[in-house]
Enzyme design. Structure first.
Site, PDB file in Angstrom:
ATOM      1  N   TYR A 138     -35.219  35.761 -44.699  1.00  0.00           N
ATOM      2  CA  TYR A 138     -36.090  34.935 -45.479  1.00  0.00           C
ATOM      3  C   TYR A 138     -35.390  33.624 -45.012  1.00  0.00           C
ATOM      4  O   TYR A 138     -34.150  33.328 -45.106  1.00  0.00           O
ATOM      5  CB  TYR A 138     -35.684  35.125 -47.134  1.00  0.00           C
ATOM      6  CG  TYR A 138     -36.454  36.514 -47.566  1.00  0.00           C
ATOM      7  CD1 TYR A 138     -37.279  37.166 -46.759  1.00  0.00           C
ATOM      8  CD2 TYR A 138     -36.145  36.885 -49.027  1.00  0.00           C
ATOM      9  CE1 TYR A 138     -38.007  38.342 -47.491  1.00  0.00           C
ATOM     10  CE2 TYR A 138     -36.610  37.891 -49.497  1.00  0.00           C
ATOM     11  CZ  TYR A 138     -37.727  38.573 -48.658  1.00  0.00           C
ATOM     12  OH  TYR A 138     -38.292  39.716 -49.329  1.00  0.00           O
ATOM     13  N   LYS A 179     -19.219   1.265 -35.255  1.00  0.00           N
ATOM     14  CA  LYS A 179     -20.629   1.887 -35.110  1.00  0.00           C
ATOM     15  C   LYS A 179     -20.995   1.693 -33.652  1.00  0.00           C
ATOM     16  O   LYS A 179     -20.889   0.731 -32.954  1.00  0.00           O
ATOM     17  CB  LYS A 179     -21.672   1.261 -36.061  1.00  0.00           C
ATOM     18  CG  LYS A 179     -22.992   2.026 -35.780  1.00  0.00           C
ATOM     19  CD  LYS A 179     -24.309   0.909 -35.843  1.00  0.00           C
ATOM     20  CE  LYS A 179     -24.319   0.135 -34.394  1.00  0.00           C
ATOM     21  NZ  LYS A 179     -25.593  -0.623 -34.525  1.00  0.00           N
ATOM     22  N   ARG A 221     -40.203  25.838 -57.831  1.00  0.00           N
ATOM     23  CA  ARG A 221     -39.259  25.572 -58.688  1.00  0.00           C
ATOM     24  C   ARG A 221     -38.026  24.417 -58.420  1.00  0.00           C
ATOM     25  O   ARG A 221     -37.157  24.085 -59.012  1.00  0.00           O
ATOM     26  CB  ARG A 221     -38.454  26.939 -59.170  1.00  0.00           C
ATOM     27  CG  ARG A 221     -39.166  27.729 -60.091  1.00  0.00           C
ATOM     28  CD  ARG A 221     -38.325  28.717 -60.786  1.00  0.00           C
ATOM     29  NE  ARG A 221     -38.213  29.656 -59.648  1.00  0.00           N
ATOM     30  CZ  ARG A 221     -37.283  30.760 -59.874  1.00  0.00           C
ATOM     31  NH1 ARG A 221     -36.382  30.683 -60.794  1.00  0.00           N
ATOM     32  NH2 ARG A 221     -37.160  31.745 -58.993  1.00  0.00           N
TER      33      ARG A 221
END
Ligand code: UD1
Ligand code: CA
Length: 449
Positions: free
Chosen positions: A103, A334, A15
């Site tokens: 789970y 960065k 799903r």
């Protein structure tokens, strides 16, 4: 008592309508499976076994990177939850302790809840199941009790109308001694509405053998499982709400908490101020007293105390800010360390660089770090002054207390204390501007006649 975790992650997740196995979909930038393992890690497990099936290769690759201590086994084909647990039997054959079944698509079971299950085991229960009062019991298995004893679990598909009226539901989480668990699982058959081997059947089998089975309950929100994209979005929202509350509880100030987004591993120190609309990607630490201003995006970076970041700043992986650094609007950093008290306040890109303490990087400075093939480094010395709109063509260095003139394109190293001017010299023509303006006016007048 040593603990082993058996995590069921073989199901299809059809799903989700995704090529990615369900348990690898992320909340707070970590896979659902990592959240499930994380719940169990609070118990300091001696062993972790993940049962993979659909997308097993991707699941194994993710585990090798993020949880190398976990073992994986494959369940092929997937014949039900008891069959899944049975696959964890061989790798745990030499394990002497309790097994907790979790789970992989159920990310929010709390440490306190698992500890309550262990406490129930310690006080004499042979099997402990985790249950919850469901607002809408729907397709959940129902827990059928007799006094304190959990007698059996009936799946909704197989339940009578009276059983369907029971609101105490099965979360799927089980705790039992290793030998008993695998004994019971081996005895489970598949004579039911789904033709599957139900893990839930171990409870009825235990009752028949005169064993004690107990229920520990938790809040329904903890057992929320992800089956659809909408569930995933809801789980993300739940995660973010909890992360915001935690940041506030630990002494950070979020002026509009509902607009701040955290990752699973974001660390925020005390007295950090976070203004609205700030997004944290994975791997961010922000130390005590730093101030993150509105609309900033941080990822894989470290912000020391006393820094001010933003508004509208972007810190990318490898950005390392020492104490008191200022990073202003429309600045991207960065793979660069910025020394104590240095300032990069406006419209700059600093990448693959080292900036010394107290350096001042002028507006519009760009480290030209990439030649289309390789990345090169820029070194900027302590107390240096980089003029507005300097292009630093790496590899290049600017020395201690050195300067670059505004608009320079710096291609050669600048020694300590030197000034580099690397731009065309200005020429000034007296009166020429006015002459050109008058000429333009005359031409225009002619044109419109
Ligand atoms: C299961 C329980 C149900 C409980 C519900 C809670 C059973 C028979 N039913 O139902 O009582 O209320 O969970 O959410 O256990 N999995 C495998 N291999 C399989 C089948 C499942 O690894 O062959 C994994 C899935 O990936 C998933 C978990 O086990 O992580 C649960 O399976 P799922 O099919 O979703 O069980 P439910 O029908 O929801
Ligand atoms: Ca399910």
């Amino acid at each position: 008592m040593p603990i082993a975790l058996a995590i069921l992650a073989a199901g299809h997740g059809s799903r989700m309508h995704s090529d990615l196995p369900k348990v690898l979909h992320r909340i707070g930038h970590a896979p659902l499976l990592s959240h499930a393992i994380g719940s169990g890690l609070a118990l300091d497990p001696a062993r972790i076994v993940v049962v993979a099936g659909h997308g097993a290769e991707a699941v194994e690759a993710e585990l090798a990177a993020s949880h190398p201590e976990a073992q994986t086994v494959r369940q092929e084909p997937q014949l039900g939850t008891a069959h899944a647990v049975a696959q964890a039997g061989p790798p745990l054959a030499d394990f002497d302790g309790d097994v907790i079944v979790l789970y992989g698509d159920t990310p929010f079971v709390s440490a306190e809840t698992l500890e309550a299950m262990l406490a129930a085991r310690a006080s004499g229960a042979d099997i402990v199941m985790l249950g919850f009062e469901a607002a809408n019991p729907g397709r959940y298995g129902r827990l059928i009790t007799q006094g304190d004893q959990l007698e059996r679990i009936v799946e909704a598909k197989d339940a009578t109308p009276e059983e369907l009226a029971v609101r105490l539901c099965n979360s799927g989480v089980v705790c039992a001694p290793r030998t008993l668990l695998f004994d019971l699982v081996a005895a489970v058959g598949n004579d039911n509405a789904a033709g599957e081997y139900y893990l839930t059947d171990i409870v009825g089998l235990a009752t028949k053998r005169g064993l004690t089975a107990r229920v520990v309950t938790c809040d329904e929100a903890e057992t929320l499982g992800v089956n659809t994209r909408a569930d995933l979005a809801a789980a993300e929202a739940t995660f973010q709400t909890a992360a915001r509350t935690q940041a506030l509880n630990e002494g950070a100030m979020l002026t509009a908490p509902e607009t701040v987004f955290f990752a699973h591993d974001t660390y925020i120190g005390r007295d950090v101020v976070i203004e609205p609309n700030v997004v944290f990607g994975p791997g961010v630490t922000v130390e005590t007293g730093a101030h993150i201003r509105a609309f900033s995006h941080l990822e894989g970076c470290h912000v020391s105390g006393g820094c001010v970041v933003g508004p509208y700043a972007r810190l990318r992986p490898g950005a390392e800010l020492d104490r008191g650094v200022k990073i202003g609007n429309f600045v991207e950093i960065k793979e660069a360390s910025i020394g104590t008290g240095a300032k990069v306040n406006h419209l700059s890109y600093v990448g693959d660089a080292t900036v010394g303490p107290e350096a001042n990087i002028g507006a519009g400075t760009v480290t030209c770090n990439y030649d289309g093939v390789n990345k090169h480094r820029t070194e900027i010395g302590a107390r240096s002054f980089i003029g507005t709109n300097t292009a630093l063509v790496a590899p290049v260095s600017v020395g201690i207390e050195a300067m670059t003139a505004a608009g320079s394109v710096v291609t050669n190293d600048v020694p300590d204390g030197a000034l580099a001017v690397a731009r065309a010299k200005q020429e000034t023509k007296p009166g020429l501007a006015r002459k050109l303006h008058d000429l333009a006016l005359r031409l225009k007048a002619k044109g419109t006649n």
